[in-house]
Design a protein around this motif. Structure first.
Motif, PDB file in Angstrom:
ATOM      1  N   ILE B 186      -3.406   2.863   4.738  1.00  0.00           N
ATOM      2  CA  ILE B 186      -3.748   3.231   6.122  1.00  0.00           C
ATOM      3  C   ILE B 186      -2.715   4.186   6.713  1.00  0.00           C
ATOM      4  N   HIS B 187      -1.440   3.762   6.741  1.00  0.00           N
ATOM      5  CA  HIS B 187      -0.448   4.512   7.520  1.00  0.00           C
ATOM      6  C   HIS B 187       0.026   5.765   6.790  1.00  0.00           C
ATOM      7  N   THR B 188       0.468   5.614   5.546  1.00  0.00           N
ATOM      8  CA  THR B 188       0.937   6.793   4.816  1.00  0.00           C
ATOM      9  C   THR B 188      -0.215   7.782   4.635  1.00  0.00           C
ATOM     10  N   GLY B 292       5.931  -2.931  12.412  1.00  0.00           N
ATOM     11  CA  GLY B 292       4.665  -3.441  11.892  1.00  0.00           C
ATOM     12  C   GLY B 292       4.186  -2.642  10.694  1.00  0.00           C
ATOM     13  N   VAL B 293       4.374  -1.318  10.776  1.00  0.00           N
ATOM     14  CA  VAL B 293       3.973  -0.437   9.675  1.00  0.00           C
ATOM     15  C   VAL B 293       4.778  -0.765   8.415  1.00  0.00           C
ATOM     16  N   ALA B 294       6.080  -0.991   8.614  1.00  0.00           N
ATOM     17  CA  ALA B 294       6.983  -1.077   7.470  1.00  0.00           C
ATOM     18  C   ALA B 294       6.882  -2.384   6.697  1.00  0.00           C
ATOM     19  N   SER B 319      12.560   5.792  13.064  1.00  0.00           N
ATOM     20  CA  SER B 319      11.495   6.327  13.900  1.00  0.00           C
ATOM     21  C   SER B 319      12.056   7.046  15.130  1.00  0.00           C
ATOM     22  N   VAL B 320      13.019   6.412  15.808  1.00  0.00           N
ATOM     23  CA  VAL B 320      13.637   7.073  16.967  1.00  0.00           C
ATOM     24  C   VAL B 320      14.355   8.355  16.537  1.00  0.00           C
ATOM     25  N   LEU B 321      15.118   8.267  15.461  1.00  0.00           N
ATOM     26  CA  LEU B 321      15.839   9.460  14.997  1.00  0.00           C
ATOM     27  C   LEU B 321      14.850  10.555  14.620  1.00  0.00           C
ATOM     28  N   ILE B 342       3.157  11.297  14.792  1.00  0.00           N
ATOM     29  CA  ILE B 342       2.696  10.285  13.819  1.00  0.00           C
ATOM     30  C   ILE B 342       3.596  10.218  12.594  1.00  0.00           C
ATOM     31  N   HIS B 343       4.328  11.302  12.319  1.00  0.00           N
ATOM     32  CA  HIS B 343       5.243  11.245  11.179  1.00  0.00           C
ATOM     33  C   HIS B 343       6.328  10.190  11.400  1.00  0.00           C
ATOM     34  N   ASN B 344       6.720  10.006  12.642  1.00  0.00           N
ATOM     35  CA  ASN B 344       7.762   9.038  12.955  1.00  0.00           C
ATOM     36  C   ASN B 344       7.238   7.610  13.056  1.00  0.00           C
ATOM     37  N   LEU B 345       6.002   7.465  13.489  1.00  0.00           N
ATOM     38  CA  LEU B 345       5.461   6.125  13.661  1.00  0.00           C
ATOM     39  C   LEU B 345       4.740   5.631  12.413  1.00  0.00           C
ATOM     40  N   HIS B 346       4.006   6.518  11.754  1.00  0.00           N
ATOM     41  CA  HIS B 346       3.217   6.075  10.603  1.00  0.00           C
ATOM     42  C   HIS B 346       3.704   6.661   9.276  1.00  0.00           C
ATOM     43  N   GLY B 347       4.213   7.893   9.299  1.00  0.00           N
ATOM     44  CA  GLY B 347       4.580   8.558   8.050  1.00  0.00           C
ATOM     45  C   GLY B 347       5.801   7.926   7.388  1.00  0.00           C
TER      46      GLY B 347
END
Lengths: 493, 493, 493
Positions: B186-188, B292-294, B319-321, B342-347
């Protein structure tokens, strides 16, 4: 000279240190319980012919847990967004201190009443209990809302969670009290702890921020999201950790009727105490929930829908009257500045709930409960059960809770008074701008063809917020005219 | 000359054609499964003495389904309302493409791994899987948010759902990978697919719309509704399709702790990377969810709360960085315009989750899992199980996912580049006015006695929005002064 | 001369009297049922070797109840916040009349079909049924939204709940009709009752308030919260009181697909009927839900996903066309002022659902349903079952419902017309200010350094709202210029 409110080092350091300590303690102490451990669950299963995966407690507690979880994060978080300029902090700091508290509560509650051979066992029930403890911290947050930095709030949570676990241990394990929905452990404790903290942190010059200490149209609608979610899921809250079967079912039912009656009382008295008969959003948002608080102890008992409705009606009534007549007195006479009025929503209804619980316990009898008696009153199973003494222990529990809360709040308040946490100055309470990145002005209400299509690069250029270099262009001309628009001064154009 | 953005024929034609095709294919291929078919369920029941209606999978999956459903429609929908002028499109197009995708996903997933004698069987598990696939499309939507027409989004969904089902088939059925919470599937997949699409659709002149590509006060509060719902229900998401019993219970628990630790990391690093120590709403809204993603892959394994918290803390930090330092570079160097980050939250958290899953798989042993081993790792039952090769297959699965996503996004991006979909011009990105009916100006903030009580008949008379004939009266006088009010120019009165 | 709208005595008196009557009747008539009574549940348990606490109906109905509860309080409440100046009343009065109706419905439904030896037995099923009945009242509320006082709404609820229970008794108990999701009992009844009430209360001069009878940007986003929650939980609504096992599971599945297809139809026709191809928020907020209404009767039958999608697509289509072409005609020709367009969302789709239910009943056969036939059609168990007559009874049920609703609405409308309830004058419809405490103007969009830091003490000083003494300073200068800003008049500075 004012203390700096800069969080650059304070907040990150505290968060990282706390989380590292939590991780180390979890690594040393926390284990899966029988229902979450792959080996233990399947080993137990193979020993029992009738046990199967469908009987994992997950399926009987997790839906309740999720409802409680929604109350903690959406309910409490959005309920406090009623302030016009404090929405980010309300929902954001609620998020932060809840995420910390539920971890710390897992350890503290586990330490006091969940140790198994030196380890803390976790599963859905410990998750619910951790959320409950978090709820207590969030109640106290309501009293100091707008007047504390996030660092202060985290420090408060450290102490409050610890004392909550001690108080809960005394009540449930030592005194054998019933308090499934937490009228005492959660609401009374959280309310009087928070009231004492805000008393110690009294700000004589808070009226410098009073124009921000109120709602606007849409902030009140956001707050109603919180209210409605708390109201809807309160039956799940009160029933989340009762025994399975009839007690859980009955608790949900009693809470449902108590809240419904409370809502009618709230609307009635809100209109009655207003000279023009107009309803007050503050009452609707808060007092309508008092019915859930007030059946937190007795909800699992044979209170009957009839009894629940009477309790709910009383709770709504005293809560509205408290907002109208008591809160101003608390501030002017006792120097208690209670931003959200938690005394009216959690304090008085919590005490009412404790009293109702004591009376209902004292009236319990095998004739009414039958074989179900020991499913509500644990000591009925041991044969030591005596309804009058049970009622007495419930009353003692209330006294212990009040004592612990007031003492704990006093000590915590003085700790929070140290000038090292970046607390907001009196002039800038109730203001998101202190702790949150600059905001850009809205452009969407301009007609499309007149919007500035260029010339802005980032927010700080066009919207010099709090401490900023070139405020001059804002002062002259344009903003004055908007200010004039809104506040009736003559424009300087 | 700009392409027309008129949707009058394009959108209805596409929606109707797609829905007619869906209905025909459902009529030909889809059947109730054993738990939803009146005849089959009752026939099976009568053959088994111990099976009763309470054992229908509805009662063990449907509460999880509803939590996932809330994440898809409220969570994703409101998370994207942070843009000041794109709330209708965020929640509206989210609604449209989700409603389409879940139907199309039922067919595609059924085709690849749910066929029974030429028919696709449906029930609550297929509903959850369809919602999962939809989630992937909505992640990609986040990358192109504000820069695509609804027709483009539907076309993207057609291709992405199809490829999602292929990738899922390769991972779960061919490679036997574990990925209950979808860190990879889903996320990647959703993130890198979306990033490639937005790369192909690169707009060099997007800064013409940059003043709309930001939030305002209340739009950030709406977005927090999305954030909080995603955060609360992520334990249900990761555990929704694990095996019954301890795996489902454990997954929820691990996710709960990962998210809590992630939230503290998010607040810590958000304040740390800001010169004034102020928190950034973008970080709180997004990075706090990375935990949650990780744990999407390893959550069902014996990761322990301790391991989950470490993973969550790392996820929040990167994610913040990523938001602070990587997103600007992606845009300036790689020409990837990622509206929601989305790269920071899901990628990145998705890739982290895949790696954690591979390592945790490789470390699994009968000593830790006991008889529960085969309930987590299906091949343990067949005797072919080998922890090292299992870890290897997990790593291969990540590589396959990245390849499928990037290739699929590339092809889909070029298809979406055709000038036939009514994409918005560079000057009017992030603007609801292109696709939504005229809006009327608010009157509620005027004092009651000064509101225009007459003289307006409909919105177009009083609020000439986008391309309209008589804009002149807006330009002169009044609006200029409001514009001046807000942007510091001298008023023209 | 206008009637006073002051609620000071009217509303409190009515609320208190009603609640006291409710409490007395609950005390006299209501008892815990077998699953909520401590004695009865545990007595039954000990008689049965296989029954345990996990089989309490709480665990199989309560998650559905909570979803329905969310629809009633958040779904209906926020759906109606679309009006720019009526958000408090929408969500507040929704809260009030729902809290009253669920108590009154418990009594009325219990009286007509839940009496056991002279007592009404309550548990989670009665809670769901009470919420269902409440839903019907809230549908009618949508027709009169903005034009009625809270006292009128409570009086309407008294009559509507009573008639709802009578109609439900005739349909389900006397005619043996199927209507688990309430296409007839809830939607058709609530819609035509409300339409008749608003017809009788026709206001020829309502255009004096028409500038308030519309949405603004953020009010439409609040309304989408309502829409999305209704949409997501409709599968739970339709399946909440079906039989356990395959019927409940199947109903949720059918509703899910019906809604998905309905959503695509809604977007398609919303764009198609607009000259510029723009989508209309009114359609998206409402018509996308018609698919849930239209499978309310047939959802538990073997309608198949294929059939559900056809029904959903039709429902969305007629609903959008109704909003576009029928609603204006209803107002101009039939004098029916339907604020929320309930005829399009509940009326026509409800009738469609009743017809689909009749046809699907008439086509039912043992070949398709097998042993499951009697789990859907109760009379199949008694041997009296005949599919054609079943279809006929379903059709008769629709006719009865329409008759009861229109007659009941007519009588209730005339009762509500009495000039004693404090109804708003034509000039002040759709206006929160009549019934809610003064609001303060927002200050948060002013740059921090320019905000008035002092000089305001309370809201009434700075924001003279409706009937107030010193309006003069608002009229001169500043407000005129803001009014000019927004409405294009020349400023008076």
């Amino acid at each position: 000279m004012a203390e700096s409110t800069n969080m650059r080092l304070r907040l990150p350091l505290l968060c990282i240190i706390l989380e590292v300590i939590l991780i180390i303690l979890f690594g040393a102490l926390v284990e899966y319980n029988d229902d979450t451990h792959a080996k233990l669950w399947n080993a137990n299963k193979s020993h029992s012919a009738t046990r199967d995966d469908y009987e994992n407690e997950f399926y009987y507690r997790y839906p309740s847990f999720q409802d409680v979880h929604v109350m903690i994060f959406v309910g409490f978080g959005f309920l406090m967004t009623f302030l016009q300029r404090y929405g980010f902090s309300s929902v954001g700091f609620n998020f932060l201190i809840a995420a910390f508290s539920l971890q710390w509560a897992t350890l503290m509650q586990g330490f006091f009443h969940g140790m198994h051979h030196g380890k803390i066992h976790v599963g859905v029930t410990s998750m619910i209990n951790a959320d409950f403890c978090t709820g207590s911290v969030l109640i106290s947050f309501g009293a100091v809302l707008g007047k504390t930095s996030p660092v202060q709030l985290l420090v408060m949570a450290i102490f409050e969670v610890t004392l909550f676990a001690v108080n809960e241990f005394i009540l449930l394990s030592m005194l054998g009290a019933n308090d499934a929905g937490g009228s005492m452990t959660i609401h009374t404790f959280g309310a009087y702890f928070g009231l004492m903290v805000t008393r110690v942190l009294y700000r004589p010059n808070l009226d410098k921020s009073k124009h921000r200490n109120s709602s606007v149209y849409h902030s009140d609608l956001f707050a109603m999201i919180g209210t409605i979610y708390l109201w809807m899921f309160w039956p799940s809250f009160n029933s989340a950790i009762t025994n399975y079967g009839d007690p859980q079912h009955r608790t949900a039912l009693n809470t449902y009727y108590s809240l419904a009656a409370c809502t009618l009382a709230t609307f009635a008295f809100s209109a009655l105490v207003n000279p023009e008969g107009k309803l007050d959003m503050v009452h609707i948002q808060n007092a309508a929930l008092a019915g859930g608080v007030a059946v937190g102890t007795a909800g699992e008992m044979m209170l009957t829908p009839f009894g629940s409705m009477i309790v709910g009606f009383l709770a709504g009534t005293i809560s509205v009257l408290g907002y109208k007549y008591l809160t101003p007195v608390l501030e002017s006479k006792l120097k208690i500045q209670d931003t959200c009025g938690i005394h009216n929503l959690h304090g008085m209804p919590g005490v009412l709930g404790a009293v109702v619980g004591a009376v209902t316990s004292a009236l319990a009898s095998p004739g009414v409960y039958g074989d179900g008696l020991q499913r509500v009153f644990a000591d009925a199973e041991t044969g030591k059960w005596n309804p009058q003494s049970r009622g007495g222990f419930q009353a003692i529990s209330l006294a212990v809770t009040l004592g612990m809360a007031l003492f704990g709040g006093l000590v915590t308040g003085f700790i929070l008074k140290l000038p090292i946490y970046g607390a907001p100055p009196d002039t800038h309470c109730f203001e998101d701008g202190l702790y949150w990145e600059e905001l850009v002005p809205p452009i969407w209400h301009l007609p499309f063809s007149n919007r500035p299509e260029s010339g802005m690069t980032n927010s700080s250029e066009v919207y010099p917020f709090f401490p900023h270099k070139n405020d001059s262009k804002w002062v002259s001309g344009s903003v004055c005219s908007l200010k004039a628009c809104l506040y009736g001064e003559s424009a300087s154009l």
